[in-house]
Design a protein around this motif. Structure first.
Motif, short mmCIF file in Angstrom:
data_model
loop_
_atom_site.label_atom_id
_atom_site.label_comp_id
_atom_site.label_asym_id
_atom_site.label_seq_id
_atom_site.Cartn_x
_atom_site.Cartn_y
_atom_site.Cartn_z
N PRO A 27 0.81 -1.22 0.00
CA PRO A 27 0.00 0.00 0.00
C PRO A 27 0.83 1.27 0.00
O PRO A 27 0.47 2.27 -0.64
N ILE A 28 1.98 1.23 0.69
CA ILE A 28 2.86 2.41 0.71
C ILE A 28 3.49 2.61 -0.67
O ILE A 28 3.61 3.74 -1.17
N TYR A 29 3.92 1.53 -1.29
CA TYR A 29 4.51 1.57 -2.63
C TYR A 29 3.52 2.17 -3.64
O TYR A 29 3.87 3.03 -4.44
N LEU A 30 2.27 1.74 -3.57
CA LEU A 30 1.25 2.27 -4.47
C LEU A 30 1.02 3.75 -4.23
O LEU A 30 0.87 4.54 -5.18
N ALA A 31 1.00 4.16 -2.96
CA ALA A 31 0.82 5.58 -2.64
C ALA A 31 2.00 6.41 -3.15
O ALA A 31 1.81 7.52 -3.68
N MET A 32 3.22 5.86 -3.03
CA MET A 32 4.41 6.58 -3.50
C MET A 32 4.44 6.68 -5.03
O MET A 32 5.03 7.62 -5.58
N LEU A 33 3.81 5.73 -5.71
CA LEU A 33 3.71 5.80 -7.16
C LEU A 33 2.66 6.81 -7.62
O LEU A 33 2.53 7.08 -8.81
N GLY A 34 1.91 7.35 -6.65
CA GLY A 34 0.94 8.38 -6.98
C GLY A 34 -0.49 7.89 -7.11
O GLY A 34 -1.38 8.67 -7.48
N PHE A 35 -0.74 6.62 -6.79
CA PHE A 35 -2.10 6.11 -6.90
C PHE A 35 -2.94 6.60 -5.72
O PHE A 35 -2.48 6.57 -4.57
N PRO A 36 -4.17 7.07 -5.97
CA PRO A 36 -5.03 7.58 -4.89
C PRO A 36 -5.56 6.46 -4.01
O PRO A 36 -5.43 5.28 -4.34
#
Length: 396
Positions: A27-36
């Motif tokens: 979840p952190i990786y996805l957030a860092m990639l810019g996914f809402p």
């Protein structure tokens, strides 16, 4: 003790180690990639859905395809998933990888591997089943805590996206090792070669139905507070860094692991069902208090208190299932009830994503704790008489 027991314990540790990494990191990786948040919730939904589909496959075809063969297939899919997550940040590719990889959103598992392993362990453990299941889950949570700590390693490289992505290679490597180990397991197949529930007794089918409904209530509540969602909640609510989250969940999982040593000892005195229910009610009171603390330290303390008893029901529930079902029924019963558990957790990530978007930070914990306490009361009064019969028979 049979070599299969040692091999299953070994592979349990490896598998939950990489689950611990991926459940905190993803979840952190996805957030860092810019996914809402809605994409993060959808991704966790796909992780759970993958486990559901695998358990359905196991339910209907497990004894036809063969247990060992399915374990190898699921391990190979883990390998493919890790490679896809490492090689691409395109969301469709990542979504496919999360779906097929049997990735645990909790850091532990309710997927096909555990369904088979807890179904065959009673063959090789005899009257030591409760303690072996305690060790089985202890290893799982201990390895998961180390994995949670390992998920913070990219923070020491400046949270570089490439460093984070490389962690998925560890997941792929674990899949390869699992293929090798599972290929050496012996005497895990059953003589039953029926599809689905064919060939099971009527009483077994009724118990599977009742327990599936009850586990659905419990797991729906649990789906609102998985380790991945807790990781995301602390990140959004208090701004906790990835490095700090790794330490937080390492400590949380260590506390959980220690409780698993005690659970079988308590169950030997008061029975599996009572141990399941009493400890679970206490844990869910603490769960409701987690967001009400209002500070990171307060929430962390209540989370620790919750985890000190929250998973004592896991080995005792598995031992309770072994008491209820016969050898040829256990894998199917585990797969079906785990499928019910997994399906009921599916809405959790989507609901929590929406609630966090609306700044309703406390509501997931309150709903979860209330539903899980409801489950505790219902299963206790429904199975109390049968549990007491088993307790009397065991003592004699």
């Amino acid at each position: 003790m049979h070599k299969n027991v040692y091999l299953i314990l070994l592979i349990k540790g490896l598998r939950t180690f990489v689950f611990g990494i991926v459940s905190v990191l993803t979840p952190i990786y996805l957030a860092m990639l810019g996914f809402p948040p809605i994409y993060v919730g959808a991704s966790l939904f796909l992780m759970v859905l993958g486990n559901v589909l695998s358990n359905i496959l196991l339910t209907w075809f497990g004894d036809v395809i063969g247990r060992r063969r399915l374990l190898i297939i699921f391990s190979f899919l883990m390998f493919i998933s890790g490679i896809l997550l490492f090689s691409s940040s395109l969301y469709p590719v990542m979504a496919l990888a999360l779906l097929i990889g049997n990735i645990s959103a909790t850091g532990t598992e309710a997927g096909p591997f555990q369904s088979i392993e807890t179904g065959v362990l009673p063959r090789f453990t005899g009257d030591k089943l409760g303690r072996i299941l305690g060790i089985y889950n202890l290893i799982g949570y201990s390895a998961s805590s180390i994995g949670a700590l390992a998920s913070s390693l990219p923070a020491y490289f400046g949270n570089n996206i490439h460093a984070i992505r490389s962690m998925y290679l560890i997941y792929a490597l674990a899949g390869l090792i699992m293929i090798i180990v599972y290929n050496t397991l012996s005497d895990i197949e059953t003589t039953r070669r029926d599809l689905g529930l064919r060939g099971l007794s009527r009483s077994a089918v009724v118990d599977i139905r009742n327990l599936s409904i009850l586990f659905t209530i419990d797991a729906f509540g649990g789906g609102l507070v998985t380790q991945s969602l807790l990781s995301y909640w602390f990140y959004i609510r208090y701004g906790v860094s990835l490095r700090e989250l790794g330490v937080v969940f390492m400590i949380v999982n260590v506390v959980t692991a220690l409780s698993l040593i005690i659970a079988p000892l308590i169950a030997e005195r008061i029975g599996n069902l009572r141990t399941m229910v009493y400890t679970h009610i206490i844990s869910n009171v603490f769960l409701i208090l987690v967001p009400l603390a209002g500070t990171f330290l307060g929430s962390f303390i209540f989370l620790l208190l919750r985890q000190s008893v929250s998973q004592m029901d896991v080995p005792t529930r598995q031992a309770f299932m072994a008491q209820i079902f016969k050898d040829e029924e256990r894998v199917a019963a585990n797969a079906i009830t785990n499928t019910a558990r997994s399906i009921s957790t599916l809405p959790g990530s989507l609901i929590v994503g929406d609630l966090i978007s609306l700044s309703l930070y406390s509501l997931p914990f309150i709903i979860s704790g209330s539903m899980k306490i409801t489950y505790d009361l219902i299963i206790y009064f429904m199975y109390r008489s049968r549990a007491e019969e088993h307790l009397v028979n065991d003592s004699t």
